[in-house]
Design a protein around this motif. Structure first.
Motif, PDB file in Angstrom:
ATOM      1  N   GLU A 194     -10.328   1.623   5.361  1.00 35.75           N
ATOM      2  CA  GLU A 194     -10.590   2.693   4.404  1.00 35.75           C
ATOM      3  C   GLU A 194     -12.093   3.002   4.399  1.00 35.75           C
ATOM      4  O   GLU A 194     -12.903   2.125   4.115  1.00 35.75           O
ATOM      5  CB  GLU A 194     -10.151   2.240   3.002  1.00 35.75           C
ATOM      6  CG  GLU A 194     -10.277   3.325   1.966  1.00 35.75           C
ATOM      7  CD  GLU A 194      -9.889   2.848   0.573  1.00 35.75           C
ATOM      8  OE1 GLU A 194     -10.313   1.738   0.178  1.00 35.75           O
ATOM      9  OE2 GLU A 194      -9.179   3.587  -0.123  1.00 35.75           O
ATOM     10  N   TYR A 227      -1.986  -0.554   4.793  1.00 30.69           N
ATOM     11  CA  TYR A 227      -1.833   0.204   3.551  1.00 30.69           C
ATOM     12  C   TYR A 227      -0.502   0.943   3.474  1.00 30.69           C
ATOM     13  O   TYR A 227       0.157   1.152   4.487  1.00 30.69           O
ATOM     14  CB  TYR A 227      -2.975   1.221   3.429  1.00 30.69           C
ATOM     15  CG  TYR A 227      -4.338   0.562   3.316  1.00 30.69           C
ATOM     16  CD1 TYR A 227      -4.676  -0.171   2.183  1.00 30.69           C
ATOM     17  CD2 TYR A 227      -5.274   0.678   4.338  1.00 30.69           C
ATOM     18  CE1 TYR A 227      -5.915  -0.775   2.064  1.00 30.69           C
ATOM     19  CE2 TYR A 227      -6.523   0.083   4.227  1.00 30.69           C
ATOM     20  CZ  TYR A 227      -6.841  -0.651   3.090  1.00 30.69           C
ATOM     21  OH  TYR A 227      -8.069  -1.238   2.977  1.00 30.69           O
ATOM     22  N   SER A 264      -1.627  -1.586  -0.555  1.00 33.50           N
ATOM     23  CA  SER A 264      -2.071  -0.534  -1.483  1.00 33.50           C
ATOM     24  C   SER A 264      -1.690  -0.837  -2.926  1.00 33.50           C
ATOM     25  O   SER A 264      -2.044  -0.056  -3.816  1.00 33.50           O
ATOM     26  CB  SER A 264      -1.504   0.825  -1.071  1.00 33.50           C
ATOM     27  OG  SER A 264      -2.125   1.256   0.122  1.00 33.50           O
ATOM     28  N   GLY A 272      -6.376   0.304  -2.243  1.00 34.11           N
ATOM     29  CA  GLY A 272      -6.889   1.268  -1.270  1.00 34.11           C
ATOM     30  C   GLY A 272      -5.806   1.929  -0.428  1.00 34.11           C
ATOM     31  O   GLY A 272      -4.618   1.655  -0.582  1.00 34.11           O
ATOM     32  N   LYS A 323      -5.100   4.341   3.566  1.00 29.69           N
ATOM     33  CA  LYS A 323      -5.549   4.982   4.813  1.00 29.69           C
ATOM     34  C   LYS A 323      -4.394   5.900   5.182  1.00 29.69           C
ATOM     35  O   LYS A 323      -3.643   5.662   6.139  1.00 29.69           O
ATOM     36  CB  LYS A 323      -5.796   3.905   5.884  1.00 29.69           C
ATOM     37  CG  LYS A 323      -6.480   4.424   7.134  1.00 29.69           C
ATOM     38  CD  LYS A 323      -7.956   4.677   6.934  1.00 29.69           C
ATOM     39  CE  LYS A 323      -8.601   5.244   8.174  1.00 29.69           C
ATOM     40  NZ  LYS A 323     -10.047   5.497   7.997  1.00 29.69           N
ATOM     41  N   CYS A 341      -8.374   7.528  -3.355  1.00 28.74           N
ATOM     42  CA  CYS A 341      -7.525   6.490  -2.762  1.00 28.74           C
ATOM     43  C   CYS A 341      -6.467   7.108  -1.858  1.00 28.74           C
ATOM     44  O   CYS A 341      -6.057   6.501  -0.886  1.00 28.74           O
ATOM     45  CB  CYS A 341      -6.880   5.667  -3.856  1.00 28.74           C
ATOM     46  SG  CYS A 341      -6.024   6.668  -5.079  1.00 28.74           S
TER      47      CYS A 341
END
Ligand code: NAD
Length: 495
Positions: free
Chosen positions: A390, A416, A462, A257, A259, A289
């Motif tokens: 996220e 992330y 991530s 994921g 952000k 993503c």
């Protein structure tokens, strides 16, 4: 008119209805059921893995030269191109995404097969320098059977990103699509099967195994034949999967994921930045993503920029993926729309001001669809959950910044590290900031552009590893060192 969607699994080279529970694949624009796909069982996963191992070792496949495997990939690309309109329509129906986007994703899937074929033809093993009387070489060999587990947001592109290099590397592949969106993977499976059959190659080189992650995905990861798993999905799932893989000491690659911060410096081209920021977060209805979901704007620009952004976001065309001109299509599933709405509710409780959106659109045309309006929030502390977690929907959090130190610190202040965007005319500032941001990809004066030749992946939570690029094939191979004695003098213990 959409042709009848595929609903059978591909297990051990044969198309058949999975032996597990049925799941309905639903068009998120209307709630209409597109197909009922039966999950496979763990026993069917084991059968697919066993047949995959045999197929990978079959001399018809094992002994193919790289350029011969490349021909298979070129054929798959050609078949994808021939079927492009159908694949795009199928993906729009199954994921809700706008047709303009799914057409581009299908084209990129074909491009990935072609690029990988070219990379395969030009890949070289290396002679390594040695000091003794021997020739030393480092060669790359297939792993055998690999698992490819994908999420629901971009099936055509994510499937191609794993299938092309894994097959190029000489493996058999067990592909698991997400529960909500199995149809494109099943259609791609038909294409690959056809290309394999045309060449007289074992069809068990690919299995397409729909079903729940905790059952089917987990069985793939645990199977003793599977020597690597390439996973794209959420961070929590990736962590759980990596723990299981660690027991087998099995390598995994994890695309997880994000952000991602988008940064607008005071000297940015405002028009360009406005368009780029909106595209970066609202295209794919934020289900990307790399969505640029945290917006940092230099304080002197902040009010004007964020005001203009909220006004324009309010004019984006929300509608079904099939309607020409749709910019914000439905989310993938009503349950996901509810999750996004819950995050906006949470942000309100955390003190957010909702500058636009913040609700599902109203009107008969939206009935039954999983729609949510593009939403811009501000006034949140950076440690709030809406800033840190996220959301995976069309929700942007705007934050002002005062100086570069403060900006870099907060931009990096997240678990992330997937992507970042920087909008500025100052190339020195862009360079400085780009090098200090902890992320796998940084876009400067652009956003969400991809090239198959450029490696992609994340840092921190991530992910692990990189997909794409010339080295993408290597991620599906094992390295072996060979020493070839050329001694003209006796070895130490020679009599
Ligand atoms: P998810 O993690 O819920 O599921 C991803 C896949 O894993 C699905 O096929 C699922 O069935 C399977 N799975 C679930 N539990 C499993 C288990 N225990 N063992 C093995 N497999 C299991 O993710 P999602 O909701 O489908 O997708 C959204 C997420 O994917 C977001 O977090 C998004 O950021 C991420 N994503 C990342 C990238 C990237 O390249 N970094 C690209 C697209 C999506």
């Amino acid at each position: 008119m959409l042709p009848t969607p595929p609903d059978e699994a591909l297990v051990a080279g044969r198309w058949r209805r999975g032996g597990g529970a049925p799941a309905r694949s639903v068009d998120p624009a209307t709630g209409r059921c597109l197909a009922t796909v039966h999950a496979v069982t763990p026993e069917e996963v084991a059968a697919a893995a066993e047949a995959g191992a045999q197929a990978a070792a079959d001399p018809r496949w094992r002994d193919l030269l790289p350029h011969q495997r490349a021909r298979l990939l070129h054929r798959v690309a050609a078949l994808i191109e021939e079927d492009a309109e159908h694949l795009a329509a199928l993906q729009t129906a199954d994921t809700g995404k706008a047709l303009t986007e799914t057409r581009a994703l299908v084209a990129s899937a074909a491009g990935t097969f072609r690029y990988t074929a070219a990379a395969l033809e030009t890949a070289e093993d290396a002679l390594t320098p040695s000091r003794g009387e021997y020739l030393t070489m480092s060669v790359h060999e297939p792993i055998g059977v690999v698992g490819a587990i994908n999420p629901w947001n971009s099936p055509a592109a994510s499937d191609a990103q794993k299938l092309a290099p894994a097959l190029a590397a000489g493996n058999a592949v067990l592909l698991k699509p997400a529960e909500w969106t199995p149809l494109v993977s099943l259609a791609l499976g038909r294409i690959v099967t056809r290309a394999l059959e045309e060449r007289g190659l074992p069809t068990a080189l690919l299995a397409v195994l729909p079903g729940p992650g905790r059952v089917v995905g987990d069985a793939i990861v645990r199977d003793p034949h599977v020597g690597k798993v390439a996973f794209t999905g959420g961070t929590a799932t990736g962590r759980a999967l990596a723990r299981t893989a660690a027991e087998k000491l099995m390598p995994v690659s994890l695309e997880l994921g994000g952000k991602s911060p988008t940064i607008v410096l005071a000297d940015a081209d405002v028009e360009q930045a406005l368009a780029g920021v909106m595209f970066g977060v609202f295209s794919s209805t934020g289900q990307s993503c790399v969505a640029g979901s945290r917006l940092f704007v230099a304080r002197p620009l902040y009010d004007d920029f964020v005001g203009a952004l909220a006004e324009r976001a309010g004019t984006l065309r929300v509608g079904p993926g099939t309607a020409p001109g749709t910019q914000v299509a439905p989310l993938v599933h009503p349950a996901h729309r509810d999750r996004v709405a819950a995050y906006v509710g949470l942000a309100r409780e955390e003190g957010a001001r909702v500058l636009c959106g913040g609700a599902a659109p109203e009107g008969p045309e939206y009935e039954g669809g999983a729609y949510y309006l593009p939403t811009v929030l501000d006034g949140l502390p950076h440690d709030s959950r809406a800033c840190q977690e996220e959301i995976f929907g069309p929700v942007l959090v705007a934050l002002p910044f005062d100086d570069e130190e403060d900006l870099v610190r907060r931009a990096n202040d997240t678990v992330y590290g997937l992507a970042c965007g920087i909008w500025t005319r100052d190339h020195r500032a862009a360079w400085r900031i780009a090098r200090r941001i902890d992320a796998g990809t940084v876009w400067i004066n652009t956003y969400k552009q991809f090239s198959v030749s450029t490696p992609f992946g994340g840092t921190k939570a991530s992910g692990l590893g990189r997909e794409k690029g010339r080295d993408g094939i290597r991620a599906y191979q094992r390295q072996k060192s060979l020493y070839w004695g050329t001694a003209t003098t006796p070895l130490p213990w020679a009599g």
